[in-house]
Design a protein around this motif. Structure first.
Motif, PDB file in Angstrom:
ATOM      1  N   LEU A 181      49.174 -20.909  55.869  1.00 38.76           N
ATOM      2  CA  LEU A 181      49.111 -19.627  56.575  1.00 38.76           C
ATOM      3  C   LEU A 181      47.912 -18.804  56.104  1.00 38.76           C
ATOM      4  O   LEU A 181      47.434 -17.934  56.819  1.00 38.76           O
ATOM      5  CB  LEU A 181      50.408 -18.840  56.377  1.00 38.76           C
ATOM      6  N   PHE A 182      47.441 -19.086  54.889  1.00 35.92           N
ATOM      7  CA  PHE A 182      46.225 -18.424  54.423  1.00 35.92           C
ATOM      8  C   PHE A 182      44.989 -19.106  54.986  1.00 35.92           C
ATOM      9  O   PHE A 182      44.022 -18.470  55.366  1.00 35.92           O
ATOM     10  CB  PHE A 182      46.157 -18.457  52.887  1.00 35.92           C
ATOM     11  N   ASP A 183      45.031 -20.442  54.987  1.00 36.50           N
ATOM     12  CA  ASP A 183      43.821 -21.188  55.324  1.00 36.50           C
ATOM     13  C   ASP A 183      43.530 -21.238  56.817  1.00 36.50           C
ATOM     14  O   ASP A 183      42.377 -21.194  57.227  1.00 36.50           O
ATOM     15  CB  ASP A 183      43.918 -22.618  54.775  1.00 36.50           C
ATOM     16  N   LEU A 184      44.582 -21.350  57.633  1.00 38.10           N
ATOM     17  CA  LEU A 184      44.347 -21.426  59.076  1.00 38.10           C
ATOM     18  C   LEU A 184      43.684 -20.138  59.555  1.00 38.10           C
ATOM     19  O   LEU A 184      44.050 -19.043  59.132  1.00 38.10           O
ATOM     20  CB  LEU A 184      45.669 -21.618  59.833  1.00 38.10           C
ATOM     21  N   GLY A 185      42.720 -20.296  60.457  1.00 35.22           N
ATOM     22  CA  GLY A 185      42.050 -19.115  60.979  1.00 35.22           C
ATOM     23  C   GLY A 185      42.965 -18.278  61.856  1.00 35.22           C
ATOM     24  O   GLY A 185      42.841 -17.059  61.930  1.00 35.22           O
ATOM     25  N   ARG A 186      43.881 -18.958  62.557  1.00 27.92           N
ATOM     26  CA  ARG A 186      44.801 -18.256  63.456  1.00 27.92           C
ATOM     27  C   ARG A 186      46.222 -18.699  63.156  1.00 27.92           C
ATOM     28  O   ARG A 186      46.871 -19.356  63.980  1.00 27.92           O
ATOM     29  CB  ARG A 186      44.460 -18.604  64.911  1.00 27.92           C
TER      30      ARG A 186
END
Lengths: 393, 257
Positions: free
Chosen positions: A99-104
């Motif tokens: 959830l931090f790494d995904l852009g969206r």
């Protein structure tokens, strides 16, 4: 209620504060502000550590469940629960990391409706999601038992064979697929780490890490809970770890040999240094240590060998995800402190939740009252004895 | 038949009109600062690179079998039958696998946006659908960037090699690289000097095949491995049951005596 200030509690508070600060930066200033990722390095420390290492470190769940329920290694029964707990927490925290790494991240559920079956990432996503559910059900009996509820546990017991087979199947698939993710980058990933055998390496090392992690966490929690270590269990795991390390080492050697890289890997170079570090920590030191019977029979020896090998395999994942791309990109990637801080926060949450679960749920088997009394009276008396009684196992 | 672009570096005069036309087409800012940027980014889909008075354009290659489309877990990228590789932002979850997988490192990211998009040249699909050329090809004053059917452009490139053999290295970059691309490059220099991966390095294998070899086994692997695991479970627990039954029998016998 007064909360006692201890060293670790202060550390935890500091980590959480910095982590929350970084979280705010992440969601209100964007990925560019919180990380040193760039168009050249679109995958950074979070993919390398939170995702690749996170899933690898949670492999204990399927290894121990497989050993106990598929191969009837009864002696490992007492570590099934802590291993499943570690795995469950590991996967939940992996999703938190995503959830931090995904852009969206708010569209993460798109995975379920816009499926692309050709994508390795899609396969990993589906496996991880299903496996986390499986782990949840494998973990649930702990909660039911705590509240003395028998009937739900009975239902879960009924579907246990399905859960076990499904869990191992899914683990085989996604542990290896994390390696397959990189198969499409032959021109970018350095040849030391790009190999058509990547999925096999990722799976093989996950098994070794699963065993090492179980040794690490049972030693650690025994210490924290002031309990007796089950040495026979550790000795068993240590033996299995030695075999797993050998298999992994031979696979790697065979791969280097097959691709004609043996000459290159012994020549000093930027990549070679990292490869040496990785191979020394994951194979040379732990295999040497575990080859001594004395080490294999001592809790601290097993602990040391496991922890070193864990660092080795973590180095391996970071080499694949980060170091292996630096030559192609042409410059170094050093994570920003906020990237470390988010990861540290997630890891700290893992330790904290593990501690809470162990404290309030029946994760570790009850100690017999007589044993506890004995140990309290004469703590040193019990420490030495099990070594001898179980030495032959 | 699919559309393609042929870029002939020997005809390019480095006027950068393709850059500004591209920016206008994609509603991106374009001024002297952007013009001076020598690398592509989320706000610069194409760039004309300069080296010793010679030029080389870079843009998305629009592969025939694109790696980006094959790796996208939600299928946000796909190759249209007209040629362009296009992006559906509303599907994207922001995993950036397309960026790491692309052999030409073409997808770029809006790193400072709160709901970031992947950005790259999409070969003006709306213009193509309307029967027009891409913006860059239309504006090019020398014809260095030419739009047309891929087959025709390949023929044309070969014709140019034949007409002016001293002017070119007779090789079309993109003809076979990664299984062929819809952007074809010819020059009197090696495109490698301008950041293109060497042909030897990218190879002629379509990128999705590298993962395909593994992925295509999965449908077989799942039932076989489930059966093996289930079988092992059954056998090891059957043994247990037998042992338990025998023990019970034994007990019953002893109890009876």
């Amino acid at each position: 209620m007064k909360i006692k200030l201890t060293f670790w509690r202060v550390v935890f508070a500091v980590i959480m504060t910095l982590g929350i600060y970084s979280t705010i930066i992440r969601y209100f200033r964007g990925l560019g502000a919180v990380s040193n990722m760039s168009d050249q390095f679109p995958w950074g420390f979070w993919i390398g550590f939170d995702c690749l290492c996170g899933v690898m470190l949670a492999a204990g769940g399927f290894c121990i469940v497989g050993a106990v329920y598929l191969f009837n290694v009864e002696s490992l029964h007492s570590v099934v629960r802590p291993a499943v707990l570690t795995a469950f927490l590991g996967y939940v925290l992996f999703i938190v990391g995503l959830l931090f790494d995904l852009g969206r991240p708010w569209f993460i559920w798109h995975q379920l409706i816009y499926m692309n079956p050709h994508s390795v990432m899609f396969e990993v996503g589906m496996c991880v999601m299903t496996y986390t559910t499986v782990l949840f059900f494998e973990f649930l009996p702990n909660v039911f038992e705590r509240f003395n509820l028998n009937w739900p546990t009975k239902i879960i017991k009924k579907i246990y064979p399905v859960l076990i087979v499904l869990g191992i199947l899914l683990s085989t698939l996604h542990q290896s697929s994390l390696g397959s993710l990189y198969l499409i980058m032959p021109s970018k990933l350095h040849p030391f780490w790009y190999s058509p055998a990547l999925p096999f390496f990722f799976f093989g090392s996950a098994v070794a890490v699963g065993l090492a992690m179980t040794i690490f966490e049972s030693t650690q929690s025994a210490k924290a809970l002031g309990r007796q270590l089950e040495l026979s269990v550790l000795v068993r795991l240590g033996g299995a770890l030695l075999v797993a390390l050998w298999v992994n080492a031979l696979l790697r050697f065979e791969d280097f040999f097959h691709r004609g890289l043996l000459g290159q890997i012994i020549k000093p170079s930027y990549e070679a240094y990292f490869l040496w570090l990785e191979l020394t920590l994951s194979f040379v030191i732990p295999i040497t240590l575990l080859s001594f019977k004395k080490v294999r029979l001592s809790p601290s020896g097993l602990y040391l060998a496991s922890v070193i090998s864990l660092f080795g395999f973590i180095t391996n994942r970071l080499n694949v995800a980060l170091i292996g791309f630096e030559t192609y990109v042409g410059h170094h990637y050093v994570p920003k402190w906020t990237e470390f801080s988010v990861t540290l926060m997630i890891v700290a949450m893992g330790f904290f939740l593990f501690g809470v679960a162990v404290k309030y749920l029946p994760i570790f088997p009850e100690e017999k009252p007589t044993e506890r009394l004995l140990r309290q009276l004469k703590p040193e008396a019990l420490v030495g004895t099990p070594v001898l009684t179980h030495a032959g196992d | 038949m699919s559309k393609a672009l042929l870029y002939d570096a020997t005809m390019c005069i480095g006027c950068k009109q393709c850059e500004s036309a591209c920016a206008e087409q994609n509603k991106l800012p374009y001024d002297d600062t952007v013009a001076a940027e020598s690398e592509q980014s989320a706000h610069k889909f194409t760039v004309v690179k300069t080296m010793d008075g010679k030029f080389m354009r870079r843009l998305c290659m629009h592969c025939e079998t694109p790696a980006c489309a094959s790796v996208c877990p939600v299928g946000a990228l796909h190759k249209t039958k007209e040629g362009p590789v296009v992006y559906d932002v509303w599907k994207c979850i922001g995993c950036r696998y397309c960026m790491t997988a692309c052999a030409f490192s073409q997808p770029k990211y809006e790193w400072n946006a709160l709901n970031p998009r992947v950005r790259k040249c999409i070969m003006c699909p709306d213009r193509i659908a309307a029967g027009k050329q891409t913006a860059c090809a239309e504006i090019c004053p020398t014809g260095a960037t030419k739009f047309g059917e891929r087959e025709d452009l390949i023929k044309e490139a070969k014709q140019r090699f034949a007409d002016n053999p001293t002017n070119y290295i007779p090789r079309i970059y993109g003809l076979t690289e990664v299984g062929g691309t819809s952007v074809l490059i010819i020059s009197d220099e090696n495109p490698e000097q301008y950041g293109y991966l060497s042909a030897a390095k990218v190879g002629d294998t379509p990128m999705p095949e590298y993962t395909g070899k593994v992925m295509e086994r999965i449908p077989d692997f799942i039932p076989v491995w489930s059966l093996v695991l289930g079988g092992i479970y059954w056998i090891s627990h059957r043994r247990e049951e037998v042992a338990a039954a025998e023990a019970a029998e034994e007990k019953a016998k002893q109890g009876g005596e």
